[in-house]
Design an enzyme around this catalytic site. Structure first.
Site, mmCIF file in Angstrom:
data_model
loop_
_atom_site.group_PDB
_atom_site.id
_atom_site.type_symbol
_atom_site.label_atom_id
_atom_site.label_comp_id
_atom_site.label_asym_id
_atom_site.label_seq_id
_atom_site.Cartn_x
_atom_site.Cartn_y
_atom_site.Cartn_z
ATOM 1 C CD GLU A 119 -3.084 -0.834 0.131
ATOM 2 O OE1 GLU A 119 -2.960 0.101 -0.610
ATOM 3 O OE2 GLU A 119 -4.106 -1.521 0.142
ATOM 4 C CD GLU B 5 -3.309 -7.347 3.115
ATOM 5 O OE1 GLU B 5 -4.353 -6.874 3.465
ATOM 6 O OE2 GLU B 5 -2.351 -6.793 3.150
HETATM 7 C C1 IPT Z 1 -5.043 -3.875 4.028
HETATM 8 C C2 IPT Z 1 -3.772 -3.806 4.333
HETATM 9 O O1 IPT Z 1 -2.726 -4.013 3.251
HETATM 10 C C3 IPT Z 1 -3.434 -4.539 5.556
HETATM 11 O O2 IPT Z 1 -2.094 -3.880 6.001
HETATM 12 C C4 IPT Z 1 -4.373 -4.440 6.824
HETATM 13 O O3 IPT Z 1 -4.413 -2.891 7.183
HETATM 14 C C5 IPT Z 1 -5.611 -4.594 6.144
HETATM 15 O O4 IPT Z 1 -5.824 -3.898 4.795
HETATM 16 C C6 IPT Z 1 -6.793 -4.635 6.993
HETATM 17 O O5 IPT Z 1 -6.656 -5.179 8.356
HETATM 18 S S1 IPT Z 1 -5.482 -2.286 2.934
HETATM 19 C C7 IPT Z 1 -7.228 -2.392 2.796
HETATM 20 C C8 IPT Z 1 -7.499 -0.817 2.456
HETATM 21 C C9 IPT Z 1 -7.751 -3.248 1.945
#
Ligand code: IPT
Length: 997
Positions: free
Chosen positions: A426, A503
């Site tokens: 990010e 993720e």
């Molecule tokens: C995403 C991040 O990459 C991760 O670090 C963490 O914050 C996660 O979200 C949520 O817990 S970014 C999100 C805007 C999809």
């Protein structure tokens, strides 16, 4: 401007006699770990820091002691600053490169004796920092030796000139904030300090400064090739590279002679079979030892292959975290965490969002994990200004970012487990991220480069997404569709490449549900290679209330001005390491051994990367009404190689005399492994083989109700309130209710509504394009589900029982639900037939349709015949099996960092509460059985508490018998509950039998 402020606001990657980044490789050269007790002085601002603190004779008598490595804010000292949590937003004004004047500063001093002979003749001494957050100005014997930046990156400084025989004084001034904090905006606690080792490394003259042993494996021939890269002066030659285990050695007389070394047939390295070979690199001055794993990583079309086989990632995002020590590494705890992952069929780790402690990668090499190693870079806070002034696209940051990528790569390059490099997380895109990717591609042409924000795939090798829906995944796979901001036709271009979800399945609180839907997408869409759950562990910091109660603190608990609350607690294990039910669910869904069981046969699919099934034994367990009647091992020829499947016949299952027969097959480890003991269950499947339906004819009621004095109705042992029709006791048992309940204490997936939902309560057009619609919790509150009022319509005492009619409806609403309760005595049992009928006009979803009973407080052990052992919900029940289970009431709910809905267990047959005593049986109605929940607090009490310690003293035990519940979804960050797992307003029926003896 004073020099210290210049350093704080500097873009420079660091200064001093910086050593070219090198691998973290064992050596027989001397080293000295300076961890231990240092003198420490905390100052709230740089200008308050002690003057002359780096002077050798500075008087530090009134300083404190501190034990390094540590974060100074976690030392239990309120006067040393506090931890702070933010996710995306910066905790300070965004004005690159400046940071607040209120910049906590830690002065650290150590006086140490240099052992005699430590400095090799003609050699050098390097001072290595493993990790300091965020800016460290280092002095030795009163002389500044360098400025270190890059909090989770190693940095070595040549301090030969400043080191002296005998007594030395080291001083480190650490500022919490620096310009480089703009590069370190990861979703985690801001924790300043020297949190990894500080070491002195003796470097012999003509030593072997660095080694890269690339170990290629040819899947066609089964042979390995070692490709050494040796960093040493010409004077350091001859150098010998040896793999004693393979009987291979070569001595290179000069740098020009260094060449690839064929090693013949080898066992390759993979996450499933992590074969490592000891390697020695020796010369007259030094011996360096490391372990190499032979493997070939390549991308062929849309396939990402290791050793010629497509990868299947079953991964987690892992931060370095400990509830007491923050990001300070503990090898044993890291190993325990990795063992727990292996035991739950996790085979991959993304080191979110920075390189871990170097020893972590030794463990992943050894235990077998596919690793995406990620650089220390995130600038997420720039998203609020549409990425304007983002460091990733600002030339002033070019050197610092290239320096970061070089430092993380060089440190970790030798690890077999690292199969991919990630630029960071990010941080938007721009010329600097392009340059970082180009640097990596040039330096390591083999391993792919990952960077999720590179949505167009312009400079990375993998197509990566976060929290995509399976519909989006399918679109990408087919090359159709294009997310809003995408260039037209982008998906068609990307469809030729390998894809991962870096993720998915946000494990915050109760959830995420929906894992099996992803599993199917990963298994069937050709470009997809799996994904990494967000995330492994909650980051709650162990903290105590003023009353001395321990709890897991999250954002806001330290008085932060801005923070992101409990978003830091979103792991599959709780802060203290306790697995949540989602971890068991993951293990069940993601097992690479798939079992399909019918009564007399079983299909075994081996979806491992490597190896057959000789390490497993298959055990068939037959149960009648939840009681084991037989347990036998079945003979099965090994299913292999990986990718194969096999069918085996199973012995006949005995027919039960009454009730239900279930057959469960477990694939267990046949022998101890490095990560679990013999008997550990790798996969299981269950099937119902027989049901003998009891012929319960609707006999006339055995007893007729009677109207007693003081407004009571009695029916056998049951007593009802004559006005409301509520049951008030059953024999001696105070059992009150039931009331209809449509509400649950919202989960964090119910509460957060930034992501779109599959539920359309109102037309999307009325919200504006792209707007996500209300959160489930808001929709439920809006519908009044948390404040249903009851009106008694009828209490009808009849010859055959007591018939009660209640109407439930919220204020200001015409929607209602009619609940009809019909109580009878049959065969000595109190029988309740209940029927709920909603009016027209309900919208959206309901969290539950339950009957809510109040029981006395303080219930201990309970037993049930139903599903277990864990809680389960419609979109998270692959880990649940039918059987008999027991536990204490307090253990039936999960102690999430934020109290919320928890503990529902579906498929209830019997519930026994011996403390009362009460036995409740649930019968099937229209092919469905209810689930149950027992909890010491009501949904309202739970919903009102932000931490477990805020729950009031229990006044009742709440028993919910739910005809149906809503799924969990992943909407705290990702897709909502899918339509097939939603509970839409609907009618429900129950058939319950109560005995109190
Ligand atoms: C995403 C991040 O990459 C991760 O670090 C963490 O914050 C996660 O979200 C949520 O817990 S970014 C999100 C805007 C999809």
């Amino acid at each position: 401007m004073c020099i210290v402020y210049q350093e704080i606001r500097s873009f420079s990657p660091g200064s001093g006699d910086r050593v070219r980044p090198r691998g973290h490789i064992a050596t027989d050269a001397a080293s000295m770990d300076l961890s231990g007790t240092w003198r420490f002085r905390y100052s709230a601002r740089p200008d308050l820091a002690p003057e002359g603190a780096s002077d050798v004779d500075h008087d530090d008598a009134d300083w404190d002691d501190i034990v390094l490595p540590c974060h100074w804010v976690l030392q239990g000292r309120d006067d040393w600053g506090r931890p702070a949590y933010t996710n995306v937003q910066y905790p300070f004004p965004v004005e690159v490169p400046d940071v607040p004047d209120e910049n906590p500063t830690g002065d650290h001093r150590l006086t140490f004796e240099l052992p005699e002979g430590f400095v090799p003749d003609g050699g050098r001494v390097f001072l290595r920092f493993g990790g300091v957050e965020s800016l460290c100005i280092a002095s030795l014997n009163g002389i500044r030796v360098g400025v270190v930046r890059g909090s989770r990156l190693a940095q070595e400084l040549d301090v030969t000139a400043q080191l002296q025989p005998g007594t030395n004084v080291m001083h480190l001034r650490v500022h919490q904030w620096s310009a480089h904090s703009y590069l370190e905006d990861q979703d985690q606690w801001w924790l300043p300090g020297v949190f990894r080792e500080v070491e002195l490394l003796a470097r012999p003259a003509a030593g072997i400064d660095d080694v890269w042993l690339r170990a290629d494996f040819d899947p066609e021939t089964g042979e390995g090739l070692l490709i050494p890269e040796l960093v040493a002066d010409a004077a350091a030659f001859p150098i010998t590279v040896a793999l004693p285990g393979l009987g291979v050695a070569a001595t290179y007389a000069s740098p020009e002679e260094v060449e690839a070394l064929p090693v013949g047939e080898v066992d390759p390295w993979s996450a499933d079979r992590p074969t490592l070979y000891e390697a020695e690199v020796t010369n007259a001055a030094e011996t360096r030892t490391l372990r190499v794993g032979f493997r070939r990583v390549e991308i062929v079309g849309h396939e990402w292959l290791v050793n010629g086989t497509k990868l299947r990632i079953r991964g987690v995002n892992r931060h370095e975290f400990d509830p007491d020590h923050g990001r300070v590494f503990d090898r044993e705890k890291a190993r325990e965490g990795l063992l727990l992952m292996k035991q739950h069929n996790i085979n991959a780790v993304r080191t979110a969002h920075y390189p871990p402690h170097p020893e972590f990668l030794e463990l992943t090499d050894e235990l077998g994990f596919w690793v995406i190693d990620e650089c220390d870079l995130e600038t997420h806070g720039f998203v609020f200004d549409d990425w304007q002034s983002n460091p990733t696209d600002d030339v002033r940051w070019r050197d610092a970012l290239l320096d970061r990528v070089e430092r993380f790569f060089e440190r970790d390059k030798n690890h077999a487990s690292v199969i991919c490099w990630s630029l960071g997380n990010e941080a938007g895109t721009g010329s600097n991220s392009a340059a970082m990717a180009a640097w990596l591609n040039r330096r390591d042409p083999e391993r792919p480069v990952h960077y999720e924000p590179d949505h167009d795939g312009t400079h990375t090798d993998l197509v990566s997404r976060m929290y995509a829906t399976v519909e989006e995944m399918a679109d990408m796979s087919q090359g159709t569709g294009a997310p809003e901001e995408g260039a037209p036709g982008r998906n068609a271009v990307l469809a030729g490449r390998p894809m991962i979800l870096c993720e998915y399945a946000h494990a915050m609180g109760n959830g995420a549900g929906g894992l099996s839907v992803y599993e199917e997408a990963f298994d069937t869409l050709p470009q997809w290679h799996g994904g990494f759950v967000w995330e492994w562990r909650d980051h709650g910091l162990r903290h105590t209330t003023s009353g001395g109660q321990e709890f897991n603190a999250y954002g806001g608990d330290f008085g932060e001005q801005v923070h992101d609350g409990s978003f830091v607690c979103d792991g599959m294990v709780l802060s203290d390491g306790t697995p949540t039910p989602m971890l068991a669910e993951f293990a069940a869904v993601a097992s690479p051994i798939k079992l399909d069981v019918w009564e007399n046969a079983m299909l075994v699919e081996n979806r491992r990367h490597d190896g057959d099934t000789t390490d497993l034994r298959f055990v068939v367990v037959d149960e009648h009404d939840g009681r084991v009647v037989s347990e036998v091992e079945v003979d099965l020829l090994p299913v292999g190689p990986a990718g194969d499947s096999g069918i085996v016949e199973l012995p006949d299952a005995a027919q039960p005399e009454a009730g239900q027969a279930w057959r469960t097959v477990r694939a267990e480890l046949a022998r101890d492994t490095a990560w679990a003991k013999r008997g550990h269950v790798v996969a299981f499947a269950q099937v119902q083989t027989h049901t003998v339906v009891e012929s319960r004819t609707a006999k006339p009621a055995g007893e007729a109700p009677a109207i007693g004095g003081s407004g009571r109705i009695t029916l056998g042992p049951a007593v009802f309130d004559a006005r409301t029709g509520d049951l008030t006791s059953l024999r001696e048992v105070a059992l009150e209710g039931p009331r209809l309940d449509l509400w649950r204490a919202p989960t964090e997936n119910d509460v957060l509504g930034d992501f779109p939902s599959y539920v359309d309560v109102e037309p999307a057009a009325s919200r504006g394009a792209g707007a996500p619609g209300p959160s489930s919790a808001d929709q439920w509150r809006e519908a009044g589900l948390d404040r249903l009022q009851r009106r008694v319509l009828a209490v009808d005492v009849r010859q055959d029982g007591v018939r009660v009619l209640h109407r439930f409806a919220p204020a200001a609403s015409q929607q209602s639900v009619l609940l009809e309760l019909f109580w009878q005595m049959r065969d000595g049992e109190l029988v309740l037939s209940a029927d709920a009928q909603p009016s027209r006009g309900w919208k959206g979803t309901w969290p539950r349709i339950g009957l809510h009973f109040l029981l006395p407080t303080g219930l201990g052990h309970v037993e049930w015949f139903g599903t277990g052992p864990n809680e389960s919900y419609p979109d998270s029940k692959q880990a649940a099996v039918v059987g008999r289970f027991g536990g204490d009431v307090e253990d039936l709910v999960v102690n999430y960092a934020v109290p919320q809905e928890s503990g529902h267990r579906g498929g209830l047959r019997e519930l026994s509460l011996p403390d009362l005593p009460l036995l409740l049986r649930a019968d099937e109605v229209n092919g469905e059985r209810p689930g149950f929940q027992l909890r010491a607090h009501s949904a309202h009490e739970v919903a009102a508490a932000a931490h477990p310690h805020e729950l009031p003293t229990s006044t009742a035990t709440h028993l919910l018998i739910d005809a149906a519940v809503h799924g969990l979804g992943s909407r705290s960050c990702g897709p909502d509950v899918r339509p097939e797992y939603q509970l839409r307003p609907r009618a429900a029926q129950w058939s319950l039998r109560f005995t109190a003896e």
